[in-house]
Design an enzyme around this catalytic site. Structure first.
Site, PDB file in Angstrom:
ATOM      1  N   GLY A  36      39.018  48.049  51.698  1.00  0.00           N
ATOM      2  CA  GLY A  36      40.101  47.747  52.642  1.00  0.00           C
ATOM      3  C   GLY A  36      39.605  47.198  53.970  1.00  0.00           C
ATOM      4  N   ASP A  51      37.167  59.680  52.976  1.00  0.00           N
ATOM      5  CA  ASP A  51      37.317  59.571  51.521  1.00  0.00           C
ATOM      6  C   ASP A  51      38.287  60.622  51.001  1.00  0.00           C
ATOM      7  OD1 ASP A  51      36.662  59.815  48.615  1.00  0.00           O
ATOM      8  OD2 ASP A  51      35.133  58.340  49.174  1.00  0.00           O
ATOM      9  N   PHE A  76      39.915  52.371  42.767  1.00  0.00           N
ATOM     10  CA  PHE A  76      39.293  51.117  42.327  1.00  0.00           C
ATOM     11  C   PHE A  76      40.191  50.525  41.245  1.00  0.00           C
ATOM     12  CE2 PHE A  76      35.098  53.340  43.405  1.00  0.00           C
ATOM     13  CZ  PHE A  76      35.037  52.755  44.654  1.00  0.00           C
ATOM     14  N   TYR A 141      39.819  51.548  33.554  1.00  0.00           N
ATOM     15  CA  TYR A 141      40.703  51.552  34.723  1.00  0.00           C
ATOM     16  C   TYR A 141      42.070  52.120  34.346  1.00  0.00           C
ATOM     17  CZ  TYR A 141      44.226  49.620  37.862  1.00  0.00           C
ATOM     18  OH  TYR A 141      45.314  49.473  38.675  1.00  0.00           O
ATOM     19  N   HIS A 189      41.425  38.625  41.211  1.00  0.00           N
ATOM     20  CA  HIS A 189      42.795  38.378  40.765  1.00  0.00           C
ATOM     21  C   HIS A 189      43.100  36.882  40.674  1.00  0.00           C
ATOM     22  CE1 HIS A 189      43.516  42.630  42.241  1.00  0.00           C
ATOM     23  NE2 HIS A 189      43.823  42.652  40.966  1.00  0.00           N
ATOM     24  N   ARG A 221      51.564  37.127  32.086  1.00  0.00           N
ATOM     25  CA  ARG A 221      51.688  38.262  33.000  1.00  0.00           C
ATOM     26  C   ARG A 221      53.006  38.173  33.768  1.00  0.00           C
ATOM     27  NH1 ARG A 221      48.286  39.751  30.207  1.00  0.00           N
ATOM     28  NH2 ARG A 221      46.184  40.493  30.646  1.00  0.00           N
ATOM     29  N   ALA A 283      36.870  40.769  28.742  1.00  0.00           N
ATOM     30  CA  ALA A 283      36.989  42.047  28.021  1.00  0.00           C
ATOM     31  C   ALA A 283      38.111  42.895  28.606  1.00  0.00           C
ATOM     32  CB  ALA A 283      35.669  42.807  28.100  1.00  0.00           C
ATOM     33  N   ASP A 285      41.429  42.542  28.373  1.00  0.00           N
ATOM     34  CA  ASP A 285      42.702  41.890  28.740  1.00  0.00           C
ATOM     35  C   ASP A 285      43.723  41.973  27.602  1.00  0.00           C
ATOM     36  OD1 ASP A 285      42.520  40.959  31.333  1.00  0.00           O
ATOM     37  OD2 ASP A 285      41.689  39.009  30.768  1.00  0.00           O
TER      38      ASP A 285
HETATM   39  P1  NAD Z   1      42.751  47.524  47.361  1.00  0.00           P
HETATM   40  O1  NAD Z   1      41.362  47.677  46.838  1.00  0.00           O
HETATM   41  O2  NAD Z   1      43.049  46.366  48.226  1.00  0.00           O
HETATM   42  O3  NAD Z   1      43.224  48.851  48.094  1.00  0.00           O
HETATM   43  C1  NAD Z   1      42.728  50.121  47.797  1.00  0.00           C
HETATM   44  C2  NAD Z   1      42.428  50.806  49.118  1.00  0.00           C
HETATM   45  O4  NAD Z   1      41.992  52.147  48.867  1.00  0.00           O
HETATM   46  C3  NAD Z   1      41.301  50.114  49.887  1.00  0.00           C
HETATM   47  O5  NAD Z   1      41.663  49.974  51.237  1.00  0.00           O
HETATM   48  C4  NAD Z   1      40.109  51.058  49.727  1.00  0.00           C
HETATM   49  O6  NAD Z   1      39.228  50.985  50.831  1.00  0.00           O
HETATM   50  C5  NAD Z   1      40.807  52.402  49.597  1.00  0.00           C
HETATM   51  N1  NAD Z   1      40.064  53.419  48.824  1.00  0.00           N
HETATM   52  C6  NAD Z   1      39.565  53.317  47.564  1.00  0.00           C
HETATM   53  N2  NAD Z   1      38.989  54.474  47.194  1.00  0.00           N
HETATM   54  C7  NAD Z   1      39.134  55.334  48.241  1.00  0.00           C
HETATM   55  C8  NAD Z   1      38.777  56.687  48.466  1.00  0.00           C
HETATM   56  N3  NAD Z   1      38.113  57.396  47.546  1.00  0.00           N
HETATM   57  N4  NAD Z   1      39.094  57.250  49.654  1.00  0.00           N
HETATM   58  C9  NAD Z   1      39.750  56.542  50.618  1.00  0.00           C
HETATM   59  N5  NAD Z   1      40.128  55.264  50.466  1.00  0.00           N
HETATM   60  C10 NAD Z   1      39.819  54.667  49.280  1.00  0.00           C
HETATM   61  O7  NAD Z   1      43.691  47.509  46.052  1.00  0.00           O
HETATM   62  P2  NAD Z   1      45.192  47.013  45.903  1.00  0.00           P
HETATM   63  O8  NAD Z   1      45.187  45.728  45.158  1.00  0.00           O
HETATM   64  O9  NAD Z   1      45.896  47.127  47.190  1.00  0.00           O
HETATM   65  O10 NAD Z   1      45.742  48.128  44.904  1.00  0.00           O
HETATM   66  C11 NAD Z   1      46.255  49.346  45.412  1.00  0.00           C
HETATM   67  C12 NAD Z   1      46.612  50.257  44.265  1.00  0.00           C
HETATM   68  O11 NAD Z   1      47.529  49.590  43.402  1.00  0.00           O
HETATM   69  C13 NAD Z   1      45.424  50.647  43.402  1.00  0.00           C
HETATM   70  O12 NAD Z   1      45.513  52.041  43.158  1.00  0.00           O
HETATM   71  C14 NAD Z   1      45.604  49.872  42.128  1.00  0.00           C
HETATM   72  O13 NAD Z   1      45.157  50.602  41.022  1.00  0.00           O
HETATM   73  C15 NAD Z   1      47.111  49.682  42.055  1.00  0.00           C
HETATM   74  N6  NAD Z   1      47.515  48.461  41.355  1.00  0.00           N
HETATM   75  C16 NAD Z   1      47.218  47.225  41.863  1.00  0.00           C
HETATM   76  C17 NAD Z   1      47.633  46.078  41.179  1.00  0.00           C
HETATM   77  C18 NAD Z   1      47.361  44.686  41.731  1.00  0.00           C
HETATM   78  O14 NAD Z   1      47.787  43.698  41.093  1.00  0.00           O
HETATM   79  N7  NAD Z   1      46.702  44.537  42.879  1.00  0.00           N
HETATM   80  C19 NAD Z   1      48.316  46.178  39.961  1.00  0.00           C
HETATM   81  C20 NAD Z   1      48.587  47.466  39.464  1.00  0.00           C
HETATM   82  C21 NAD Z   1      48.195  48.592  40.176  1.00  0.00           C
HETATM   83  N1  UDP Z   2      42.328  35.274  35.026  1.00  0.00           N
HETATM   84  C1  UDP Z   2      41.713  34.083  34.701  1.00  0.00           C
HETATM   85  N2  UDP Z   2      40.736  33.628  35.526  1.00  0.00           N
HETATM   86  C2  UDP Z   2      40.336  34.286  36.655  1.00  0.00           C
HETATM   87  C3  UDP Z   2      40.997  35.512  36.969  1.00  0.00           C
HETATM   88  C4  UDP Z   2      41.989  35.967  36.130  1.00  0.00           C
HETATM   89  O1  UDP Z   2      42.031  33.452  33.688  1.00  0.00           O
HETATM   90  O2  UDP Z   2      39.418  33.838  37.337  1.00  0.00           O
HETATM   91  C5  UDP Z   2      43.391  35.763  34.135  1.00  0.00           C
HETATM   92  C6  UDP Z   2      43.116  37.135  33.507  1.00  0.00           C
HETATM   93  O3  UDP Z   2      42.325  37.012  32.343  1.00  0.00           O
HETATM   94  C7  UDP Z   2      44.534  37.601  33.200  1.00  0.00           C
HETATM   95  C8  UDP Z   2      45.358  37.012  34.368  1.00  0.00           C
HETATM   96  O4  UDP Z   2      44.556  35.950  34.910  1.00  0.00           O
HETATM   97  O5  UDP Z   2      44.979  37.028  32.002  1.00  0.00           O
HETATM   98  C9  UDP Z   2      45.650  38.020  35.485  1.00  0.00           C
HETATM   99  O6  UDP Z   2      44.419  38.641  35.833  1.00  0.00           O
HETATM  100  P1  UDP Z   2      44.273  39.521  37.136  1.00  0.00           P
HETATM  101  O7  UDP Z   2      42.846  39.976  37.213  1.00  0.00           O
HETATM  102  O8  UDP Z   2      44.838  38.783  38.303  1.00  0.00           O
HETATM  103  O9  UDP Z   2      45.240  40.760  36.878  1.00  0.00           O
HETATM  104  P2  UDP Z   2      45.320  41.815  35.658  1.00  0.00           P
HETATM  105  O10 UDP Z   2      46.314  41.233  34.683  1.00  0.00           O
HETATM  106  O11 UDP Z   2      43.953  42.007  35.092  1.00  0.00           O
HETATM  107  O12 UDP Z   2      45.852  43.050  36.329  1.00  0.00           O
END
Ligand code: NAD
Ligand code: UDP
Length: 334
Positions: A36, A51, A76, A141, A189, A221, A283, A285
């Site tokens: 972050g 943390d 993560f 994950y 992403h 997606r 891997a 997906d």
């Molecule tokens: P991000 O990595 O930008 O945000 C996560 C935040 O949590 C970061 O600021 C990081 O520093 C903090 N963090 C991680 N581990 C920590 C710990 N042990 N203690 C304190 N802080 C900690 O991720 P994001 O894309 O904002 O995603 C946020 C949440 O949404 C995640 O839990 C992820 O699994 C979930 N999510 C994201 C997506 C997406 O498309 N981005 C999709 C589905 C679910």
């Molecule tokens: N993707 C891709 N090339 C990239 C990054 C992602 O083709 O450089 C594809 C990935 O395989 C998936 C889709 O884009 O089919 C969305 O991936 P992302 O990692 O954004 O999100 P996820 O679906 O894994 O949560």
């Protein structure tokens, strides 16, 4: 009373903190800044750097703050990394949830809104995916997040800690004024990677696989705008404040876009050629992920504002153009 946002310096967390502040909530943020950015946190929120797994630190935060409920983003979330380092994911994600619930229970805080994911479903048997469909993750994950949902369930049974698990599909976009956005290092992403190519920061996009069982062979997606997602968290908080039972909700648009369609949409929005090539599958997906999201609309009253991927990409492009180096804080740490 305050809402404690864990992971509030991250991409989705920072947009949610911002919306909470805009809606008049008193907000405290915990983040260890591992991915972050301090600069992403709305300055009206109080920030505690540390943390979630550090129980002494968390107990101190809960002692200082009068916390009504927790929103938990801290995790993560990179699928391919989780395939290589599963224990890192179970430690931070699942381990973090255990520590958190212990501290919440000790402080009698009984409401949590949790970032779950479509990755808990794995390869779906039917599209669109309903909340009641089987959850069989295809990567560590997703497994770590499913375990977190189950731990919350049993903590509800034992301690009465009520939860809402929000299962996000693919999140993209940025606050339309361009002041906050997505900035991951390394970026994995699809949307921000496409825009890195559009801006010249990356040579080309590699599309991971075109031999899937989808109309154009590339993965499909379901994209949801980060602000619509942020608003769903506020509705989930209200749902728990109203005394409702624990539950899970999908958050998606219920529309699927293939990776090739996303590339074309980004070419339209940016007016840039965006070179791309086909590469092997990545891997872990699943082929197609599309949400049935009528439950969130019906039960939470969720009304997403962004229903067009072009609009979503436009807000991400605005952030990219105004912040070519993201938060410019040397890899997330400030
Ligand atoms: P991000 O990595 O930008 O945000 C996560 C935040 O949590 C970061 O600021 C990081 O520093 C903090 N963090 C991680 N581990 C920590 C710990 N042990 N203690 C304190 N802080 C900690 O991720 P994001 O894309 O904002 O995603 C946020 C949440 O949404 C995640 O839990 C992820 O699994 C979930 N999510 C994201 C997506 C997406 O498309 N981005 C999709 C589905 C679910
Ligand atoms: N993707 C891709 N090339 C990239 C990054 C992602 O083709 O450089 C594809 C990935 O395989 C998936 C889709 O884009 O089919 C969305 O991936 P992302 O990692 O954004 O999100 P996820 O679906 O894994 O949560």
């Amino acid at each position: 009373m305050a809402i404690l946002v864990l992971g509030g310096a991250g991409y989705i967390g920072s947009h949610t903190v911002d919306r909470l502040v805009e809606n008049g909530y008193d907000v405290a943020v915990v983040d260890n800044l591992v991915t972050g950015h301090k600069a992403a946190i709305n300055p009206k929120a109080r920030f505690y750097e540390g943390d979630v797994r550090d129980k002494k630190f968390m107990n101190d935060v809960f002692d200082k703050e009068d916390i009504e409920g927790v929103i938990h983003f801290a995790a993560f979330s990179v699928v391919p990394e989780s395939m290589e380092k599963p224990l890192k994911y179970f430690d931070n994600n699942t381990g973090g949830m255990i520590s958190l619930l212990e501290v919440m229970n000790a402080h009698n805080v009984k409401k949590i809104v949790f970032s779950s994911t479509a990755a808990t479903y794995g390869e779906p048997k039917q599209i669109p995916i309903k909340e009641t469909d089987p959850q069989v993750p295809t990567n560590p994950y997703g497994e770590s997040k499913l375990a977190m949902e189950k731990i919350m369930h049993w903590s509800d049974v034992a301690y009465g800690i009520k939860f809402v698990a929000l299962r996000y599909f693919n999140v993209a976009g940025a606050k339309p004024d361009g002041s906050i956005g997505e900035d991951h290092h390394p970026e994995t992403h699809l949307v921000p990677i496409i825009l890195q190519v559009a801006s010249g920061e990356r040579d080309q996009l590699t599309i991971f696989g075109d031999d899937y069982d989808t109309p154009d062979g590339t993965n499909v997606r379901d994209y949801v705008h980060v602000l619509d997602l942020a608003d769903a968290h506020i509705l989930a908080l209200k749902y728990l404040q109203a005394g409702n039972d624990s539950d899970a909700f999908n958050l998606g648009s219920s529309t699927g876009f293939s990776n090739k369609q996303m590339l074309d949409a980004a070419r339209d929005v940016t007016g840039k050629p965006i070179p791309a090539k086909m590469g092997p599958r990545r891997a872990g997906d699943p082929s197609t992920l599309i949400a049935a999201s009528d439950k969130a609309r019906k039960v939470l009253g969720w009304k997403p504002q962004f229903d067009d991927v072009h609009e979503i990409i436009k807000t991400a492009w605005n952030w990219k153009e105004t912040h070519p180096k993201g938060y410019d804080d040397q890899k997330g740490n400030q």
